[in-house]
Design a protein around this motif. Structure first.
Motif, mmCIF file in Angstrom:
data_model
loop_
_atom_site.group_PDB
_atom_site.id
_atom_site.type_symbol
_atom_site.label_atom_id
_atom_site.label_comp_id
_atom_site.label_asym_id
_atom_site.label_seq_id
_atom_site.Cartn_x
_atom_site.Cartn_y
_atom_site.Cartn_z
ATOM 1 N N LEU A 11 -61.167 49.899 34.957
ATOM 2 C CA LEU A 11 -62.596 50.255 34.963
ATOM 3 C C LEU A 11 -63.143 50.173 36.384
ATOM 4 N N PHE A 14 -62.002 53.054 38.455
ATOM 5 C CA PHE A 14 -62.730 54.281 38.118
ATOM 6 C C PHE A 14 -64.117 54.270 38.751
ATOM 7 N N PHE A 15 -64.788 53.117 38.653
ATOM 8 C CA PHE A 15 -66.127 53.031 39.265
ATOM 9 C C PHE A 15 -66.025 53.227 40.774
ATOM 10 N N MET A 18 -65.642 56.902 41.428
ATOM 11 C CA MET A 18 -66.903 57.571 41.124
ATOM 12 C C MET A 18 -67.926 57.270 42.217
ATOM 13 N N TRP B 213 -62.901 46.143 19.498
ATOM 14 C CA TRP B 213 -62.718 46.884 20.754
ATOM 15 C C TRP B 213 -64.043 47.428 21.252
ATOM 16 N N LEU B 216 -66.097 44.802 22.692
ATOM 17 C CA LEU B 216 -65.641 44.380 24.022
ATOM 18 C C LEU B 216 -66.210 45.312 25.086
ATOM 19 N N ILE B 220 -68.877 44.466 28.098
ATOM 20 C CA ILE B 220 -68.668 44.742 29.523
ATOM 21 C C ILE B 220 -69.814 45.591 30.058
ATOM 22 N N LEU B 304 -63.127 53.214 25.802
ATOM 23 C CA LEU B 304 -63.107 52.763 27.192
ATOM 24 C C LEU B 304 -63.627 53.855 28.118
ATOM 25 N N GLY B 307 -67.302 54.088 27.988
ATOM 26 C CA GLY B 307 -67.860 52.990 28.776
ATOM 27 C C GLY B 307 -67.779 53.278 30.266
ATOM 28 N N ALA B 308 -66.629 53.807 30.712
ATOM 29 C CA ALA B 308 -66.454 54.065 32.141
ATOM 30 C C ALA B 308 -67.397 55.164 32.613
ATOM 31 N N LEU B 309 -67.472 56.248 31.845
ATOM 32 C CA LEU B 309 -68.303 57.372 32.274
ATOM 33 C C LEU B 309 -69.787 57.033 32.216
ATOM 34 N N LEU B 311 -71.483 54.798 33.274
ATOM 35 C CA LEU B 311 -72.110 54.260 34.479
ATOM 36 C C LEU B 311 -72.449 55.373 35.472
#
Lengths: 130, 589
Positions: A11, A14-15, A18, B213, B216, B220, B304, B307-309, B311
């Motif tokens: 994660l 990836f951040f 980005m 999951w 979780l 985060i 996941l 969640g990552a995208l 942001l």
């Protein structure tokens, strides 16, 4: 432990990517800084988990073939009931009301907070077994 | 945990009962105030947040009643501003999030992974008290002379500064949000630590139920997003009272910075709201199809990547400000449709050739799927800047996110019907439940779909009056009618809780479910388990109850997943109704 570390590190990676793309492309600082901080927030615990996962053997919960008896033992010591979370919550409530209605709310608020902090710490030391 | 988890040989639990049931502690209200048990805290969260749902729903009904006529006189314009602000704030900050990550997750996640409690029980209790006091603080605004906050739930600068919005209501809004924000952060810490450190032996990460999951990833995201909001609120407070000029051009500040900060929290918040409900729907659909979750690993990956995208998409709320990088945010927003599409594909795949049982919970999950699809697809339109310029701040956007959040309400109600028996030990009435579902589902469509047309026709949001136009009046009337149906469905839910009160004992596993929480008693004992089964897949309770249909797809022997490539799986499912070398479909059960 290794999977946990990998999730946080990937994660964070990836951040990071980005953030690099966004910051260089938009030249806008607020979002760039926030994404950078997001990356750090993932790398910090992620690298800690990774560091440990290299140095410890798999825990029973990481081992797909472990039996329930391997998990036996004391998890930690917790008080089964405690009034201090409630007191701390009320203290926070009074402190926030001080922001709105008048600074004098800080007096009971902070007093209650200090009492709750001390009480919770002492209670944590006495403990109880789970 | 000496007595909590026994070796699997000791399957008779009788010897341990009295050890756990004897608890000398405070009783009555003092028990509630001093508890650190995640089940009681979770139940308190659930009850409080449902009360918030009712309060926020009441505001919504008043808003819709006002809009039933173009020139309504039910509330004044100033009261209308307070109502839509507090409707949004109550629903987002005080209902949807706390209901999911404070309520159901708090109860279910530790049990699903075989933990005796949350990792930090006292911090968990503190989270609840901060949430409760935050909710009270925010609603106190209605009892101040200036009324509650009235700058919209987004509190855009400079509207939210002390010149444009003086008064205690706005400060109470900020204070309440600070408290609930910290409550969310603490819950995020707690959930992450619980999931990382308190899993039962054999419960590897890739054997955790999808709900866990999703929680979780939610936790985060909370940790990434909420501190930003808290910082922003403190800046806003300083601007209002200490003469700083962070969000005002007068002193060299930047008003749009507030939007950046707010939406950097606000868009992950959308997924903080949505992911838990995705998890609930996944569990419900799998159980009531009598099949394992289709494409477990792709489901985890999709969660996941959402969640990552999440942001990197915040400024799609700010396209019309003219100072954001349109292509970046458009691409990132469109990309989120991919993992979401994978999820929808997997939900359908889970149901495919399953033995469907249309209980209330399953109907709610299906209603979620349908409504979420409408909301999700209109979200794809809005991710495209030209369309967003056209529809920004119109009822199209209102309809889009109400489709989404009403889908979440459907899934959440499904979660209550599904896990309610586990939490309380008693089932809810299915007939009343189905009546509630149909009213809620039809009401949702009747109240959102006209709003799409209104939005495309140009009706702006956050207005109390609109032009005399027969078509607009008709569409608004339909929307109000739908809102009334939704209101009635909520009343039916409350009636159902009262009607079914301690009437239908549930037993340990009324749904023949799959995950670990259904292995223990209903309600679970203090510290949750007398004994635990061997955990060899992501559905240990199913394996224990159906040894002839053991699921061995995940982690058999080596912990390596032997899943065929997705395309092959699809073909296999279409041809044989089950995954190729995967778990046995429950269709033959």
């Amino acid at each position: 432990m290794r999977v946990e570390a990998k999730i946080l590190l990937s994660l964070g990676a990836f951040f990071g990517v980005m953030c690099a793309v966004y910051w260089n492309w938009s030249l806008e600082n607020a979002g760039g800084v926030m994404m950078f901080a997001g990356m750090l927030l993932c790398f910090l615990p992620g690298s800690y988990y990774y560091w440990w996962s290299r140095r410890m053997k798999a825990r029973p919960e990481d081992d797909p073939n472990s039996t329930q008896s391997e998990g036996a033992g004391v998890v930690g010591s917790f008080p089964s009931t405690s009034i201090f979370p409630f007191m701390l919550g009320m203290a926070a409530f009074l402190v926030v009301l001080a922001l709105v209605f008048g600074i004098w709310f800080l007096v009971p608020g902070l007093a209650l907070a200090v009492w709750a902090f001390l009480g919770a710490t002492a209670e944590g030391r006495r403990g109880g077994h789970v | 945990m000496t007595d909590v988890i026994d070796p699997p040989i000791e399957l008779a639990s009788d010897g341990h009962d009295e050890h756990h049931d004897v608890h000398h502690g405070p009783t009555g209200i003092l028990k509630w105030m001093t508890t650190t048990d995640h089940k009681i805290i979770g139940l308190s969260y659930t009850v409080t947040s449902v009360i918030m749902l009712v309060i926020g729903g009441l505001f919504a009904e008043i808003i819709r009643a006002q809009l039933a006529t173009p020139n309504g006189h039910l509330v004044s314009l100033a009261q209308y501003n307070e109502l839509f602000t507090m409707h949004g704030s109550v629903m987002i900050y005080l209902f949807a999030g706390p209901f999911a990550f404070g309520g159901l997750a708090n109860v279910i996640v530790p049990i699903q992974i075989g933990a005796p409690d949350m990792a930090f029980p006292r911090l968990n209790a503190l989270s609840y008290w901060l949430y409760l006091t935050g909710a009270i603080t925010m609603l106190l605004g209605f009892f101040t002379s200036g009324g509650a906050a009235n700058f919209g739930w987004v509190a855009y600068a400079p509207l939210s500064n002390s010149l444009n919005t003086p008064g205690a209501g706005a400060d109470l809004w900020i204070g309440g949000l600070l408290l609930t924000g910290f409550s969310a952060i603490f819950t995020g810490v707690n959930l992450t630590a619980t999931i990382f450190y308190l899993r039962a032996p054999g419960m590897t990460m890739f054997r955790m139920p999808i709900f866990t999951w999703n929680m979780l990833v939610t936790a985060i995201l909370i940790l990434l997003a909420f501190p930003v909001l808290t910082a922003g609120l403190i800046m806003l407070y300083c601007d209002r009272h200490f003469g700083t000029h962070i969000f005002s051009t007068a002193g060299g500040g930047v008003p749009v910075l507030w939007q950046h900060i707010f939406w950097f929290w606000g868009h992950p918040e959308v997924y903080i709201l949505a992911l838990p409900f995705f998890g609930m729907a996944t569990e419900i659909i799998a159980v009531f199809s009598k099949k394992p979750v289709f494409g477990y690993k792709s489901m985890v990956f999709a969660t996941l990547s959402i969640g990552a995208l999440s942001l990197g998409v915040w400024a799609h709320h700010m396209f019309t400000t003219g100072v954001v990088l349109l292509p970046f945010f458009s691409i990132m927003s469109l990309l989120i449709a991919v993992p979401t599409g994978i999820k929808i594909f997997n939900w359908i795949g889970t149901m495919w050739r399953g033995e469907l049982w249309f209980s209330t919970a399953m109907l709610m999950a299906l209603g979620f799927l349908f409504t979420f699809l409408i909301g999700g697809l209109t979200g794809v339109y809005l991710a495209s800047p030209p369309l967003d310029f056209f529809t920004h701040d119109t009822y199209f956007v209102v309809a889009h996110f109400h489709s989404i959040v009403m889908a979440l309400v459907l899934a959440g109600m499904g979660g209550l019907y599904y896990w309610g028996p586990k939490i309380t030990g008693y089932m809810l009435n299915e007939k009343l439940g189905k009546a509630q579902f149909w009213l809620l589902f039809i009401g949702t469509q009747v109240f959102t779909l006209p709003q799409y047309i209104l939005g495309l026709d140009g009706m702006p949001r956050r207005v109390a009056l609109y032009i005399h136009n027969p078509q607009w009046k008709m569409l608004n009337d339909w929307s109000t009618f739908g809102a009334v149906l939704v209101g009635i469905s909520t009343i039916i839910f409350v009636i159902n809780v009262g009607y079914s009160w301690k009437k239908y004992p549930a037993g340990d596993n009324p749904w023949d479910a799959q995950t670990l929480e259904w292995f223990t008693t209903s309600p679970p004992p203090h510290h949750n388990f007398y004994r635990l089964p061997q955990i060899r897949s992501e559905r240990p309770t199913w394996d224990y109850n159906h040894p002839e249909h053991k699921s061995l797809a995940h982690g058999a022997g080596t912990g390596v997943l032997h899943e065929p490539p997705l395309a092959a799986t699809v073909v296999a499912v279409l041809e044989h109704g089950q995954e190729e070398d995967g778990p046995i479909a429950g269709a033959t059960e």
